[in-house]
Motif scaffolding. Sequence first.
Motif, PDB file in Angstrom:
ATOM      1  N   ASP A 104       0.831  -1.218  -0.156  1.00 22.80           N
ATOM      2  CA  ASP A 104      -0.019   0.073   0.255  1.00 22.80           C
ATOM      3  C   ASP A 104       0.928   1.162   0.064  1.00 22.80           C
ATOM      4  OD1 ASP A 104      -2.298  -1.727   0.001  1.00 22.80           O
ATOM      5  OD2 ASP A 104      -2.268  -1.593   2.349  1.00 22.80           O
ATOM      6  N   ILE A 105       1.046   1.584  -1.137  1.00 26.03           N
ATOM      7  CA  ILE A 105       2.015   2.802  -1.450  1.00 26.03           C
ATOM      8  C   ILE A 105       1.309   3.962  -2.014  1.00 26.03           C
ATOM      9  CG2 ILE A 105       4.066   3.686  -2.292  1.00 26.03           C
ATOM     10  CD1 ILE A 105       5.491   0.966  -1.920  1.00 26.03           C
ATOM     11  N   ASP A 106       1.385   5.175  -1.656  1.00 27.66           N
ATOM     12  CA  ASP A 106       0.677   6.191  -2.396  1.00 27.66           C
ATOM     13  C   ASP A 106       1.670   6.861  -3.397  1.00 27.66           C
ATOM     14  OD1 ASP A 106      -1.479   6.007  -0.401  1.00 27.66           O
ATOM     15  OD2 ASP A 106      -0.512   7.491   1.063  1.00 27.66           O
ATOM     16  N   ASN A 298       2.151 -12.834   8.684  1.00 28.46           N
ATOM     17  CA  ASN A 298       2.491 -11.638   9.261  1.00 28.46           C
ATOM     18  C   ASN A 298       2.391 -10.674   8.265  1.00 28.46           C
ATOM     19  OD1 ASN A 298       2.936  -9.516  10.897  1.00 28.46           O
ATOM     20  ND2 ASN A 298       4.729 -10.329  11.782  1.00 28.46           N
ATOM     21  N   THR A 299       1.472 -10.332   7.343  1.00 27.56           N
ATOM     22  CA  THR A 299       1.280  -9.525   6.250  1.00 27.56           C
ATOM     23  C   THR A 299       1.781  -8.401   6.728  1.00 27.56           C
ATOM     24  OG1 THR A 299      -1.196  -9.301   6.536  1.00 27.56           O
ATOM     25  CG2 THR A 299      -0.363 -10.966   5.033  1.00 27.56           C
ATOM     26  N   GLN A 300       1.375  -7.914   7.903  1.00 20.11           N
ATOM     27  CA  GLN A 300       1.651  -6.439   8.200  1.00 20.11           C
ATOM     28  C   GLN A 300       3.035  -6.023   8.333  1.00 20.11           C
ATOM     29  OE1 GLN A 300      -0.860  -4.109   8.736  1.00 20.11           O
ATOM     30  NE2 GLN A 300       0.969  -2.546   8.868  1.00 20.11           N
ATOM     31  N   GLU A 301       3.822  -6.974   8.727  1.00 21.93           N
ATOM     32  CA  GLU A 301       5.240  -6.750   8.701  1.00 21.93           C
ATOM     33  C   GLU A 301       5.809  -6.434   7.413  1.00 21.93           C
ATOM     34  OE1 GLU A 301       9.422  -9.313   9.882  1.00 21.93           O
ATOM     35  OE2 GLU A 301       7.304 -10.055  10.107  1.00 21.93           O
ATOM     36  N   TRP A 302       5.264  -7.393   6.198  1.00 23.23           N
ATOM     37  CA  TRP A 302       5.491  -7.092   4.812  1.00 23.23           C
ATOM     38  C   TRP A 302       5.271  -5.478   4.488  1.00 23.23           C
ATOM     39  CZ3 TRP A 302       8.156  -7.821   0.711  1.00 23.23           C
ATOM     40  CH2 TRP A 302       7.866  -7.593  -0.634  1.00 23.23           C
ATOM     41  N   GLN A 303       4.071  -5.243   4.963  1.00 25.08           N
ATOM     42  CA  GLN A 303       3.765  -3.812   4.543  1.00 25.08           C
ATOM     43  C   GLN A 303       4.531  -2.516   5.284  1.00 25.08           C
ATOM     44  OE1 GLN A 303       1.282  -2.704   2.568  1.00 25.08           O
ATOM     45  NE2 GLN A 303       0.735  -5.020   2.126  1.00 25.08           N
ATOM     46  N   ASP A 304       5.110  -2.954   6.571  1.00 24.32           N
ATOM     47  CA  ASP A 304       6.005  -1.891   7.316  1.00 24.32           C
ATOM     48  C   ASP A 304       7.388  -1.969   7.014  1.00 24.32           C
ATOM     49  OD1 ASP A 304       3.565  -1.248   8.396  1.00 24.32           O
ATOM     50  OD2 ASP A 304       3.790  -2.352  10.132  1.00 24.32           O
TER      51      ASP A 304
END
Length: 383
Positions: A104-106, A298-304
């Motif tokens: 999720d990149i703007d 742990n998908t949030q780790e990928w996003q962060d």
Amino acid sequence: MELNTFKDSFERIAKKQKLSCSLTKELIDQVSQEIEHTLSSIQSGKAADIHQRLILANQKAKDAVVGSNNQSVGMLRELNINITKFQKLLEKLFNPDISKACRDIDFEPGIVNQIIINHFYREGQFDIVDCLLKEAGEDEPISLKLQFKEIHEILEGIKCRNFEPALSWVAANRDKLNESGSDLELKLHKLQFVDILQNQGRAGALKYARMHLGPLASCHMTELQKLMGSLLWGAKLEKSPYADLVSPVLWEELAGEIMRTFCNFAGQSFQNPLKVALAAGLEGLPTLLKLVNFMSPNTQEWQDMKQLPVAVELGEEFRFHSVFVCPVSREQASEENPPMMLPCGHVLCKQSIHKLSKGNSRGFKCPYCPLDASAAQCRQLYF
């Protein structure tokens, strides 16, 4: 998915398929022989009606035994299971869910639009750009459009053996070409000379040489002497020692050199940025998909994540800048850990200098020469 896994799975299926075909053929041959024997006994006419019934019952019993002991059924069932698994393997290999590797990149819509506009200008698709500008509400880059229209007119002229647009552009940029040491003007005149020689004869080629090649004689005498020698062969250059002058490759190389020189003067990259980005993404995508699948719980780790824990190896064609690796730490330089030059001229990364100077609190000796240095004396390098 590793290619070796794909090949091993395919080879296993091929072996099972061959074995299954062999067992099935043996079974069919066995049953066929039994049926032919039974038919022969019945058709002989010597057996009584009750005896014929016994023969048929015996044949039925044999068929039941063959069916119960048939190994091909289990083999076919196992083959079908393996084919189903192989199909799933193919889907993972050739049709992966690449959305997993997205983050999720703007993105800045204006920058993305400019990249797409630049791409279609390079491809000469000006109508598509006009439609995009209208729908996206972007301002038309008039200067960029005119530049790429000019180069496409030049390249189209080269395809049609019309040198006028290219020669006009060369004349307008002669000073820049001379400064860069380019011999583009000579190459254009050479191809024009050869084209005239083949289509208009010696007189036309000689007249062109006197008019346009004479001013170039002082710098390119060897090339011009070769052209003058080709006059002896006229329209039969293909069978002469000068056959290389009519090679189709020369036209392709000329078009590529014109485009490269044009992009250089216009401040544009020769390679299409959008194509390069897509090609690099496709090459690095398998590694990213493996990483995402490994981290799926742990998908949030990928996003962060700010830095990938694995290296994404790309080919040499994607290296556009110098890469520096610190000789002390063996780590590649980055924005946070840039290369720094010591007073003696040796180069280390910033973190290595920080460790050697004990947090910039004291001087240290260069690891590669006996000269002393301090962190304050080191200067950052920009490649």
